[in-house]
Design an enzyme around this catalytic site. Structure first.
Site, PDB file in Angstrom:
ATOM      1  N   ARG A  98       0.878  -1.184   0.000  1.00 16.12           N
ATOM      2  CA  ARG A  98       0.000   0.000   0.000  1.00 16.12           C
ATOM      3  C   ARG A  98       0.906   1.221   0.000  1.00 16.12           C
ATOM      4  O   ARG A  98       1.703   1.409   0.920  1.00 16.12           O
ATOM      5  CB  ARG A  98      -0.915  -0.015   1.219  1.00 16.12           C
ATOM      6  N   HIS A 125      -7.025   0.794  -7.023  1.00 11.14           N
ATOM      7  CA  HIS A 125      -7.314  -0.096  -5.877  1.00 11.14           C
ATOM      8  C   HIS A 125      -7.932  -1.384  -6.438  1.00 11.14           C
ATOM      9  O   HIS A 125      -9.105  -1.674  -6.238  1.00 11.14           O
ATOM     10  CB  HIS A 125      -8.266   0.607  -4.916  1.00 11.14           C
ATOM     11  N   GLN A 128      -9.902  -4.026  -4.153  1.00  9.91           N
ATOM     12  CA  GLN A 128     -11.234  -3.573  -3.756  1.00  9.91           C
ATOM     13  C   GLN A 128     -12.243  -3.875  -4.861  1.00  9.91           C
ATOM     14  O   GLN A 128     -13.358  -4.348  -4.601  1.00  9.91           O
ATOM     15  CB  GLN A 128     -11.204  -2.066  -3.460  1.00  9.91           C
ATOM     16  N   ASP A 218     -17.246   6.914  -2.616  1.00 12.18           N
ATOM     17  CA  ASP A 218     -16.014   6.797  -1.826  1.00 12.18           C
ATOM     18  C   ASP A 218     -15.773   8.160  -1.173  1.00 12.18           C
ATOM     19  O   ASP A 218     -16.417   9.151  -1.548  1.00 12.18           O
ATOM     20  CB  ASP A 218     -14.854   6.430  -2.789  1.00 12.18           C
ATOM     21  N   CYS A 258     -16.628   1.512  -0.617  1.00 15.31           N
ATOM     22  CA  CYS A 258     -15.453   0.702  -0.269  1.00 15.31           C
ATOM     23  C   CYS A 258     -15.076   0.833   1.202  1.00 15.31           C
ATOM     24  O   CYS A 258     -14.371  -0.027   1.725  1.00 15.31           O
ATOM     25  CB  CYS A 258     -14.281   1.071  -1.161  1.00 15.31           C
ATOM     26  N   ARG A 286     -14.008  -8.736   0.446  1.00 14.14           N
ATOM     27  CA  ARG A 286     -12.558  -8.504   0.331  1.00 14.14           C
ATOM     28  C   ARG A 286     -11.821  -9.802   0.680  1.00 14.14           C
ATOM     29  O   ARG A 286     -10.848 -10.171   0.031  1.00 14.14           O
ATOM     30  CB  ARG A 286     -12.109  -7.386   1.289  1.00 14.14           C
TER      31      ARG A 286
END
Ligand code: CP
Length: 298
Positions: A98, A125, A128, A218, A258, A286
């Site tokens: 990340r 991402h 996700q 988001d 998310c 996830r």
């Protein structure tokens, strides 16, 4: 190694296969035993879902996880990435990163022989969106021909959703304020991948929500832009995922986010807790999607 730096690293049939495997794993129909395999997590940014779901996924697959917290490794003391990458691949079997910079992921991938997974970057991402597509598939039984509308900042989530939807034949509409639109290079990339569906970028959240099957949002400020959050609120207000926009969508539409969410900003409490929300299933997915991903790269 086989890397996942962008969703575009996957072919359409590979995404379908990952989603099928994730469904089988979720149903307990298949099991793996990756004893002595180790996943490294190198996260430069806080995470609840990605960190915990990757850790539990690897444990459930029979493998091990090591937390490479940059503050307790030489990573935060300036050791070059090309050196770190060539050392870590002697110990690990797969590495999830990340980072604030896609370029850092690319350097890791270039110098490392093990698969590198993008666990969130400034650009994308992908993990996700695998979970998001799994959630849509669970709800509708299909993906092709459905329409997903993303409301808000044209950020890393918007980018991966555009690419992911294009690859599975879903229509995607990104509704963002002017000056907060997605990267034009990613829009072009998604349009080129969308052979049987549409990729639309608009500043009209109502038009974009009409008859959509998925309304997605988001946070309005992330990835180092958190200090702009207050200034963005009035600009982003029309893009709030609320019951007014839900009412314009398809009657069977679902709401996704998310997470983490800012209730009262990008989404209302009413939509988050409403009948059309699949946000908690999405968070659970996830785990299943990343288990499928780890199994496929290992
Ligand atoms: N959605 C997501 O990536 O959550 P975390 O930042 O908590 O990992």
């Amino acid at each position: 190694g086989r890397d996942l730096l962008s969703l575009a690293d996957l072919q359409p049939n590979e995404i379908q296969e990952l989603l099928t495997l994730a469904q089988q794993l979720k149903a307990g129909e298949v099991k793996f035993d990756f004893q002595r395999k180790t996943l490294g997590l190198l996260f430069r940014k806080a995470s609840t879902r990605t960190r915990v779901s990757f850790t539990v996924a690897m444990h459930q697959l029979g493998g091990h996880v090591i937390d490479l917290d940059p503050s307790v490794t030489q990573v935060s003391r300036g050791e070059p990435i090309q050196d770190t990458a060539r050392v870590l691949d002697r110990y690990l079997d797969v590495l999830a990163i990340r980072t604030f910079e896609q370029a850092e992921l690319e350097t890791f991938a270039k110098f490392s022989k093990i698969p590198i997974i993008n666990a969130l970057s400034d650009l994308e991402h992908p993990c996700q969106v695998l979970a998001d597509l799994l959630t849509v598939l669970e709800n509708f039984g299909t993906l092709k021909g459905l329409t997903l509308t993303y409301l808000g900042d044209g950020n890393n989530m918007a980018h991966s959703l555009m690419i992911g939807c294009a690859l599975v034949g879903m229509n995607v509409r990104i509704a963002s304020p002017k000056n907060f639109t997605p990267d034009p290079a990613v829009v072009s990339q998604a349009k080129a991948l969308a052979t049987n569906s549409e990729v639309i970028v608009t500043d009209d959240p109502k038009l974009a929500s009409q008859a959509a099957h998925v309304l997605y949002t988001d946070v309005w400020a992330s990835m180092g832009q958190e200090s702009e959050a207050e200034d963005r609120i009035p600009i982003f207000q029309p893009y709030q995922l609320n019951s007014e926009l839900m009412a314009l969508a398809d009657r069977d539409a679902i709401a996704l986010h998310c997470l983490p969410a800012h209730r009262g900003e990008e989404i209302t409490d009413e939509v988050m807790e409403g009948d059309q929300s699949r946000i908690w299933d999405e968070a659970e997915n996830r785990l299943h999607a990343q288990k499928a991903l780890l199994a496929s790269v290992l």
